[in-house]
Design a protein around this motif. Structure first.
Motif, PDB file in Angstrom:
ATOM      1  N   GLU A   1      -0.673  -6.644   5.860  1.00  0.00           N
ATOM      2  CA  GLU A   1      -2.203  -6.426   5.398  1.00  0.00           C
ATOM      3  C   GLU A   1      -2.402  -5.809   4.123  1.00  0.00           C
ATOM      4  O   GLU A   1      -3.043  -6.141   3.267  1.00  0.00           O
ATOM      5  CB  GLU A   1      -2.947  -5.916   6.539  1.00  0.00           C
ATOM      6  CG  GLU A   1      -2.843  -6.432   7.817  1.00  0.00           C
ATOM      7  CD  GLU A   1      -3.655  -5.541   9.106  1.00  0.00           C
ATOM      8  OE1 GLU A   1      -3.837  -4.404   8.528  1.00  0.00           O
ATOM      9  OE2 GLU A   1      -3.492  -6.095  10.106  1.00  0.00           O
ATOM     10  N   ALA A   2      -1.608  -4.872   3.619  1.00  0.00           N
ATOM     11  CA  ALA A   2      -1.781  -3.875   2.567  1.00  0.00           C
ATOM     12  C   ALA A   2      -1.352  -4.831   1.322  1.00  0.00           C
ATOM     13  O   ALA A   2      -2.096  -4.715   0.400  1.00  0.00           O
ATOM     14  CB  ALA A   2      -0.842  -2.722   2.507  1.00  0.00           C
ATOM     15  N   VAL A   3      -0.311  -5.558   1.513  1.00  0.00           N
ATOM     16  CA  VAL A   3       0.196  -6.567   0.430  1.00  0.00           C
ATOM     17  C   VAL A   3      -0.779  -7.540   0.184  1.00  0.00           C
ATOM     18  O   VAL A   3      -1.136  -8.017  -1.026  1.00  0.00           O
ATOM     19  CB  VAL A   3       1.416  -7.219   0.689  1.00  0.00           C
ATOM     20  CG1 VAL A   3       1.873  -8.306  -0.377  1.00  0.00           C
ATOM     21  CG2 VAL A   3       2.605  -6.095   0.757  1.00  0.00           C
ATOM     22  N   ALA A   4      -1.254  -8.273   1.148  1.00  0.00           N
ATOM     23  CA  ALA A   4      -2.460  -9.139   1.112  1.00  0.00           C
ATOM     24  C   ALA A   4      -3.572  -8.616   0.253  1.00  0.00           C
ATOM     25  O   ALA A   4      -4.233  -9.155  -0.547  1.00  0.00           O
ATOM     26  CB  ALA A   4      -2.690  -9.574   2.578  1.00  0.00           C
ATOM     27  N   ALA A   5      -3.929  -7.338   0.849  1.00  0.00           N
ATOM     28  CA  ALA A   5      -5.280  -6.783   0.072  1.00  0.00           C
ATOM     29  C   ALA A   5      -4.830  -6.465  -1.504  1.00  0.00           C
ATOM     30  O   ALA A   5      -5.583  -6.320  -2.425  1.00  0.00           O
ATOM     31  CB  ALA A   5      -5.331  -5.313   0.798  1.00  0.00           C
ATOM     32  N   ALA A   6      -3.452  -6.306  -1.758  1.00  0.00           N
ATOM     33  CA  ALA A   6      -3.450  -5.830  -3.199  1.00  0.00           C
ATOM     34  C   ALA A   6      -3.362  -6.843  -4.058  1.00  0.00           C
ATOM     35  O   ALA A   6      -3.716  -6.949  -5.161  1.00  0.00           O
ATOM     36  CB  ALA A   6      -1.914  -5.198  -3.046  1.00  0.00           C
ATOM     37  N   GLN A   7      -3.071  -8.086  -3.229  1.00  0.00           N
ATOM     38  CA  GLN A   7      -3.114  -9.461  -4.140  1.00  0.00           C
ATOM     39  C   GLN A   7      -4.430  -9.758  -4.894  1.00  0.00           C
ATOM     40  O   GLN A   7      -4.661 -10.205  -5.708  1.00  0.00           O
ATOM     41  CB  GLN A   7      -2.578 -10.432  -3.274  1.00  0.00           C
ATOM     42  CG  GLN A   7      -1.020 -10.502  -3.157  1.00  0.00           C
ATOM     43  CD  GLN A   7      -0.486 -11.703  -2.724  1.00  0.00           C
ATOM     44  OE1 GLN A   7      -0.935 -12.772  -3.297  1.00  0.00           O
ATOM     45  NE2 GLN A   7       0.520 -11.963  -1.682  1.00  0.00           N
ATOM     46  N   ARG A   8      -5.409  -9.203  -3.872  1.00  0.00           N
ATOM     47  CA  ARG A   8      -7.072  -9.254  -4.344  1.00  0.00           C
ATOM     48  C   ARG A   8      -7.308  -8.573  -5.290  1.00  0.00           C
ATOM     49  O   ARG A   8      -8.503  -8.729  -5.955  1.00  0.00           O
ATOM     50  CB  ARG A   8      -7.946  -9.198  -3.003  1.00  0.00           C
ATOM     51  CG  ARG A   8      -7.300 -10.134  -1.985  1.00  0.00           C
ATOM     52  CD  ARG A   8      -8.643 -10.290  -0.862  1.00  0.00           C
ATOM     53  NE  ARG A   8      -8.347  -9.138  -0.025  1.00  0.00           N
ATOM     54  CZ  ARG A   8      -7.978  -8.824   1.137  1.00  0.00           C
ATOM     55  NH1 ARG A   8      -7.130  -9.839   1.504  1.00  0.00           N
ATOM     56  NH2 ARG A   8      -7.775  -7.672   1.830  1.00  0.00           N
ATOM     57  N   THR A   9      -6.767  -7.656  -5.828  1.00  0.00           N
ATOM     58  CA  THR A   9      -7.041  -6.700  -6.748  1.00  0.00           C
ATOM     59  C   THR A   9      -6.571  -7.106  -8.334  1.00  0.00           C
ATOM     60  O   THR A   9      -6.926  -6.438  -9.320  1.00  0.00           O
ATOM     61  CB  THR A   9      -6.727  -5.128  -6.533  1.00  0.00           C
ATOM     62  OG1 THR A   9      -5.106  -4.897  -6.523  1.00  0.00           O
ATOM     63  CG2 THR A   9      -7.067  -4.857  -4.966  1.00  0.00           C
ATOM     64  N   VAL A  10      -5.660  -8.088  -8.279  1.00  0.00           N
ATOM     65  CA  VAL A  10      -4.843  -8.523  -9.608  1.00  0.00           C
ATOM     66  C   VAL A  10      -5.996  -8.843 -10.500  1.00  0.00           C
ATOM     67  O   VAL A  10      -6.908  -9.545 -10.166  1.00  0.00           O
ATOM     68  CB  VAL A  10      -3.816  -9.563  -9.352  1.00  0.00           C
ATOM     69  CG1 VAL A  10      -3.163  -9.827 -10.754  1.00  0.00           C
ATOM     70  CG2 VAL A  10      -2.824  -8.945  -8.339  1.00  0.00           C
ATOM     71  N   GLY A  11      -5.897  -8.392 -11.621  1.00  0.00           N
ATOM     72  CA  GLY A  11      -7.042  -8.567 -12.768  1.00  0.00           C
ATOM     73  C   GLY A  11      -8.257  -7.939 -12.722  1.00  0.00           C
ATOM     74  O   GLY A  11      -9.218  -8.036 -13.482  1.00  0.00           O
ATOM     75  N   GLN A  12      -8.608  -7.103 -11.525  1.00  0.00           N
ATOM     76  CA  GLN A  12      -9.783  -6.216 -11.560  1.00  0.00           C
ATOM     77  C   GLN A  12      -9.691  -4.922 -12.610  1.00  0.00           C
ATOM     78  O   GLN A  12      -8.445  -4.388 -12.535  1.00  0.00           O
ATOM     79  CB  GLN A  12     -10.023  -5.894 -10.270  1.00  0.00           C
ATOM     80  CG  GLN A  12     -10.315  -6.992  -9.331  1.00  0.00           C
ATOM     81  CD  GLN A  12     -10.558  -6.470  -7.994  1.00  0.00           C
ATOM     82  OE1 GLN A  12     -10.803  -5.235  -7.388  1.00  0.00           O
ATOM     83  NE2 GLN A  12     -10.807  -7.548  -7.050  1.00  0.00           N
ATOM     84  N   ALA A  13     -10.539  -4.480 -12.863  1.00  0.00           N
ATOM     85  CA  ALA A  13     -10.675  -3.357 -13.732  1.00  0.00           C
ATOM     86  C   ALA A  13     -10.385  -1.973 -13.098  1.00  0.00           C
ATOM     87  O   ALA A  13     -10.662  -2.077 -11.793  1.00  0.00           O
ATOM     88  CB  ALA A  13     -11.784  -3.038 -14.405  1.00  0.00           C
TER      89      ALA A  13
END
Length: 302
Positions: free
Chosen positions: A290-302
């Motif tokens: 779940e943590a890896v999936a959540a981290a993928q959603r943050t790529v490109g965010q400030a």
């Protein structure tokens, strides 16, 4: 070599700093130094090279380390057995984790796991893939979390997640898009792992597959050094998603999706063929997924 000396030795081996090792085992620095020197004197050996940058384990220490880990684990197993017979139940999970995975997600995963399973004692060993495989074979750890670039037929694997490689640079480096194409990488001073590193081999192979080349400005394996370099505007690196830090350094950095080529690696749980992951470990693996999936959603965010 008694238990206390083994614990001091393991702490110094892993921290490569007298100060950090002493803090970890909750003693003053001279206590660690004295016990290590006593072992060296008693057996007429040298275990560490003292340098200006730290305390570096030598070949003898590298052979001794897994034996000490195994002995300390056996001691803990004896204590656990005694606790069970006294009515105090506890289970210990000894987990090996690839160094890059610990940068961003393992801290929160361990905290969540502890909150859900407070009776399970986690012992986390960090290392490179080669270390983890060696520790599995020797029985030092119960299972390993690593990236599967190559299959070792002595082990069995369970997929956790597909982890993308991302481009990371200072927020002060000029770049307006949320993605970076492989053909544009040489616009920046690129720092990569050294040749022979599994991650470097993966990057080179994927660039070659789409007919691209790039020229690293630096080749460095140490993640700490990489983060120091890319904090300067104009510098960038390719790193696995789980290596992108989740601490104060993150405020000075920005991540971008790499496209053309898109590069990813598979995170897996590795075990010996005759040893299954215990039921107690399942929540830990699910939390990591779940943590890896959540981290993928943050790529490109400030």
């Amino acid at each position: 070599m008694d238990e206390r000396q083994m614990r001091y030795f393991v702490a110094l081996y892993e921290e490569q700093s007298i100060t950090k090792a002493a803090r970890r085992v909750h003693v003053v620095q001279p206590a660690v130094s004295q016990q290590i020197r006593k072992v060296e004197a008693d057996f007429n050996v040298k275990l560490f090279d003292r340098t200006s940058s730290g305390v570096i384990p030598n070949a003898i220490a590298r052979r001794l380390y897994p034996l000490c880990i195994k002995t300390l684990d056996n001691i803990e197993a004896v204590r656990q057995s005694l606790r069970e017979h006294s009515g105090v139940s506890a289970e210990t999970l000894t987990v090996g984790v690839q160094s890059s995975v610990t940068q961003a997600v393992m801290g929160s995963v361990l905290l969540d796991f502890n909150a859900a399973s407070p009776d399970v004692n986690i012992q986390l060993r960090e290392g490179y893939s080669a270390n983890l495989i060696e520790w599995l074979i020797e029985g030092v750890i119960d299972f390993a979390i690593l990236s599967m670039n190559e299959v070792d037929r002595r082990l069995k694997y369970e997929p956790i997640a597909v982890e993308p490689l991302i481009v990371v640079m200072s927020k002060n480096t000029e770049h307006r898009s949320a993605t970076i194409g492989g053909a544009d990488i040489d616009r920046f001073h690129i720092i990569t792992p050294a040749r022979g590193n599994q991650l470097r081999s993966l990057i080179d192979a994927e660039f070659s597959r789409v007919g691209l080349t790039y020229r690293p400005s630096m080749e460095v394996d140490s993640m700490a050094t990489v983060f120091q370099v890319i904090s300067r505007p104009g510098w960038a690196t390719l790193m696995p998603l789980c290596a992108f830090p989740n601490d104060a350094r993150r405020h000075d950095l920005r991540s971008y999706r790499l496209v053309e080529p898109e590069i990813s690696r598979m995170l897996v749980v590795a075990t010996l063929p005759n040893r299954a992951v215990s039921d107690a470990a399942r929540p830990l693996i699910d939390l990591l997924r779940e943590a890896v999936a959540a981290a993928q959603r943050t790529v490109g965010q400030a």
